[in-house]
Design a protein around this motif. Structure first.
Motif: not given
Length: 309
Positions: A64-75, A194-199, A226-236
């Motif tokens: 597993l590789v984790v990427g976290i959004d720290f942009t200003g729109s998070n509040g 055999q190694k597989y990565t999930v971002l 593989s890439i998993i994107i989880i949208g948090v919050g109420s954005a479109d």
């Protein structure tokens, strides 16, 4: 034309022997009826179709590789309405914490060393002298070392990072995807190893480098990931779904994605159903994507650990 009755074993061992093709109505009416022709099988074989479980039992590791959004729109992180607000007692985890916990706990069982790279993007990072760096789009969220230990390590690194960055922007995925694809390639997935990565990318809004992101995904589609994107919050998040590849292979310039590697899920769609349902949904496509990668490289499951066959 008629029919024949045989078995898989008979087909495999037929060695071009002719098999009678029988029309049942003719056979019933004519006692001298022999056949309406013959069928010869010149090449019969069983094509193995391994499952994801076969690979896991054979020692395939999912990192597993984790990427976290720290942009200003998070509040502002000190505001209880912020998506990055850390509850003083920890009794109410925010959406980022819930997503890390839900997905990480499932994948943790497939990684022997449980060491994970964790990156942030879209923030200015506090420097040793107390000042802040220019905006960073792929930075480690922890102070020392290259990886953290276990899901608890991911959560601790995240909480430590929240108080040591200045939320900024814009929202760029490309540096993170490129870095993760390089990490996946360095793992060197082979028949023996055999190694597989999930971002796992967690973000609160639409990305601002869509075309570059599509290009990064197309490039990454040849890596064992593989890439998993989880949208948090109420954005479109409507435009984010085009990255999913469900409506056809992604294209960038003259390049076409080797395979679909992206799964997008909106956190709010599963908020009332619980984190178990979230984990099930976001990981639904990973087994198929992993199997497709292995198949294209003619990698098959190794014998189950413990010497079982």
């Amino acid at each position: 034309m008629g029919q024949i009755e045989t078995s898989v074993r008979s087909l495999l061992n037929s060695q071009n022997a002719p098999m009678d093709v029988i029309e049942l109505d003719k056979k019933a009416k004519d006692k001298k009826y022999k056949n309406s022709g013959t069928l010869t099988c010149s090449n019969a074989f069983i094509e193995p179709r391994p499952s994801f479980a076969d690979f896991v039992m054979g020692g395939c590791e999912v990192s597993l590789v984790v990427g976290i959004d720290f942009t200003g729109s998070n509040g502002a992180v000190t505001d209880p309405s912020s998506l990055h607000y850390i509850h003083p007692t920890g009794a109410v985890p925010n959406q980022y914490q819930q997503a890390i916990n839900a997905v990480g706990r499932v994948l943790e069982d497939y990684d022997s060393d449980k060491m994970y790279p964790v990156y942030g993007f879209g923030a200015k990072v506090r420097m040793p002298n107390g000042s802040f760096s220019p905006v960073q789009h792929c930075f480690p969220v922890y102070g020392g070392g290259l990886e953290v230990k276990g899901v608890d390590g991911i959560l601790k690194a995240y909480m430590d990072c929240v108080s040591n960055v200045a939320l900024s922007g814009p929202t760029l995925f490309t540096p993170l995807i490129d870095a993760s694809a390089e990490f996946a390639r360095r793992n060197n997935c082979t028949q023996a190893q055999q190694k597989y990565t999930v971002l796992l990318i967690m973000t609160d809004g639409e990305i601002t480098d869509m075309e570059n992101t599509i290009g990064a995904i197309v490039r990454a589609s040849s890596a064992p990931m593989s890439i998993i994107i989880i949208g948090v919050g109420s954005a479109d998040f409507s435009s984010m779904r085009q990255l999913d590849g469900d409506n056809g292979a992604l294209r960038s310039g003259g390049m076409v994605a080797e395979r679909d590697i992206v799964q997008f899920v909106s956190f709010r769609d599963f908020a009332a159903k619980g984190t178990a349902m979230l984990a099930s949904e976001v990981l639904a496509e990973v087994p198929r994507q992993c199997l497709e990668y292995m198949s294209k490289r003619k990698i098959v499951p190794n014998a189950p650990k413990g010497g079982l066959s």
